[in-house]
Design an enzyme around this catalytic site. Structure first.
Site, PDB file in Angstrom:
ATOM      1  CG  ASP A 236      -1.860   1.184   1.248  1.00 48.22           C
ATOM      2  OD1 ASP A 236      -2.034   1.819   0.187  1.00 48.22           O
ATOM      3  OD2 ASP A 236      -2.436   1.471   2.319  1.00 48.22           O
ATOM      4  CE  LYS A 243      -0.123   3.321   3.574  1.00 52.18           C
ATOM      5  NZ  LYS A 243      -0.947   3.688   4.742  1.00 52.18           N
ATOM      6  CG  ASP A 313      -3.224   5.521   2.947  1.00 53.09           C
ATOM      7  OD1 ASP A 313      -3.039   4.350   2.543  1.00 53.09           O
ATOM      8  OD2 ASP A 313      -2.633   5.997   3.927  1.00 53.09           O
ATOM      9  NE  ARG A 317     -11.883   2.700   5.060  1.00 52.40           N
ATOM     10  CZ  ARG A 317     -11.760   3.505   6.122  1.00 52.40           C
ATOM     11  NH1 ARG A 317     -12.753   4.303   6.457  1.00 52.40           N
ATOM     12  NH2 ARG A 317     -10.651   3.492   6.830  1.00 52.40           N
TER      13      ARG A 317
END
Length: 464
Positions: A236, A243, A313, A317
């Protein structure tokens, strides 16, 4: 795991043998009281051994050879119940047996097996360490099953993303299924759009390895339906909402939900539990390219709900939402999802205590009881209805990233709940899947969380 990195490791357990050396697990109070091997007791007193938690004192025999070991349980034996994992790294090579311990033999064996774990796929393996004889009154198969499942979850999480992308995760998934004669199917790439998984496709379409939904079926048709869903974000970057480097460093672990779901499935299949098992893993990499989904985009979902992207980010979900919708189409009797979903969960409860969410009071009680019984820490958090308003979006049905920064783990769970059919018995686990510091039973790195508690619940509900 990539085949060229896979190493078959010897078992940390030894068969029953008269040659196995004794371990006396004692507290400071035990040393003061005595009542165990006189030679070992005298050596402990002369050496100034205070039985501090996790300390080891090797004891000699009259011939000067190694005769046994003392293991400290603290002042009054009030140590961490899995402290025995320290023995797997502190004892010299050879076979050992528990001679005295106030900690049950099954717990000592479990801790030893978990503590013996080493991830050496990228370095020269160390020589065989100590082995423990599992006590005769302990279910050795159950201990071996738990240790093997923990090892599988840790291995999958610890493997870096260059060797554990969606392709390799699918390979590991198929290998697990093949071992237990389970059936697998995969929907990948643009077929995800054609077959109704638009959010899984959107999150993973920027990566070189196409996104996919992995599915496994095992068990007997007509048995209680158990469906496990695991977040498989193999790396990720955060997407276009990238990030910072410090936050990205451990993002190989963002498939920890998938790893733990696979480990739990392994336990269920290995034990032959009478269930109709289904495992779903959306496997993607949240990467950056011209194909990336963007902040401000509105995505359609399998459920028909539209989702406004307020932060790329918050991608886990999204892939879970399509998978949960698909899971509910089969009307499972129990639906469990596991995901490394929010940093907010760690702020609330720390790295070692994952929260879980469910509206089913019986299930919540069973999970809480099992958590204590098998020493697999979990804590129930609320699906707090007033916070549902925070998941609403301005131009879509839902937002994937509520503003304000409060109750992030709860609002993520509430988001997922919108994709679960109302009458479904469902529990969501927001795990870290990582040990940030060395503990006796767990070295730094990938970690199995909640699977031993969940196996306890499932096996008690559906005994063989």
């Amino acid at each position: 795991m990539a085949p060229h990195h896979h190493i078959e490791r010897p078992s940390p357990f030894a068969p029953m043998s008269d040659e196995a050396l004794p371990i006396w697990a004692v507290s400071r109070a035990d040393i003061e009281r005595g009542g165990f091997d006189e030679t070992a007791l005298a050596w402990a007193k002369n050496a100034g051994f205070t039985a501090a938690e996790g300390t080891v004192l090797l004891t000699p025999g009259r011939d000067g050879k190694l005769a046994g070991a003392l293991f400290g349980l603290g002042e009054n034996g009030d140590c961490h119940p899995l402290a025995g994992g320290r023995l797997a790294r502190a004892l010299p090579a050879g076979d050992w047996r528990i001679e005295k311990s106030s900690i049950p033999g099954a717990v000592m064996a479990l801790a030893f097996g978990m503590g013996a774990y080493r991830f050496e796929s990228y370095k020269k393996p160390k020589p065989q360490g100590p082995r423990l004889v599992i006590p005769a009154d302990v279910d050795a198969e159950a201990i071996a099953r738990s240790v093997a499942a923990v090892r599988l979850a840790r291995d999958l999480v610890n493997t870096p993303a260059n060797d554990m992308g969606p392709d390799a995760l699918e390979q590991a998934f198929r290998a697990l299924a093949g071992h237990y004669q389970a059936k697998t199917s995969v929907v990948a790439g643009d077929d995800l759009i054609a077959k109704g998984f638009p959010m899984i496709h959107a999150v993973g379409r920027a990566a070189d390895q196409p996104p996919r939904l992995l599915e496994m079926r095992w068990g007997r048709a007509g048995a209680p339906k158990l469906t496990l869903v695991g977040k498989g974000v193999c790396f990720d970057t955060g997407g276009l909402d990238i990030k910072p480097p410090a936050s990205m460093l451990n993002m190989k672990k963002d498939m920890g939900g998938a790893a733990n779901v696979m480990a739990l499935a392994m336990m269920i299949m290995d034990a032959g539990l009478p269930v109709d098992l289904r495992v779903l893993i959306p496997a993607v990499e949240n990467s950056i390219s011209a194909q990336s989904f963007r902040p401000g985009d509105v995505l359609s979902s399998r459920k028909g709900l539209s989702v406004q992207i307020d932060n790329t980010d918050a991608e886990g979900r999204l892939v879970l939402a399509d998978a949960l919708t698909y899971a509910c189409e089969d009307k499972p009797d129990l639906l469990i999802d596991m995901a490394t979903l929010t940093g907010a969960a760690r702020v609330a409860l720390g790295p070692d205590l994952p929260p879980f969410y469910t509206d089913d009071e019986t299930l919540a009680g069973d999970i809480a009881t099992a958590s204590v019984d098998v020493i697999d820490p979990l804590w129930r958090m609320p699906l707090y209805k007033p916070y549902e308003a925070d998941v609403a979006a301005r131009i879509a049905d839902l937002t994937n990233a509520p503003a304000g920064g409060f109750a992030g783990s709860i609002t993520a769970a509430l988001f997922l709940k919108r994709f679960v059919e109302p009458d479904t018995c469902w529990a969501h686990f927001d795990i870290l899947g990582w040990s940030p510091k060395d503990r006796p039973h767990a070295p730094i790195g990938g970690e199995a969380q909640a699977i031993r508690a969940l196996f306890s619940v499932i096996s008690q509900r559906h005994p063989v």
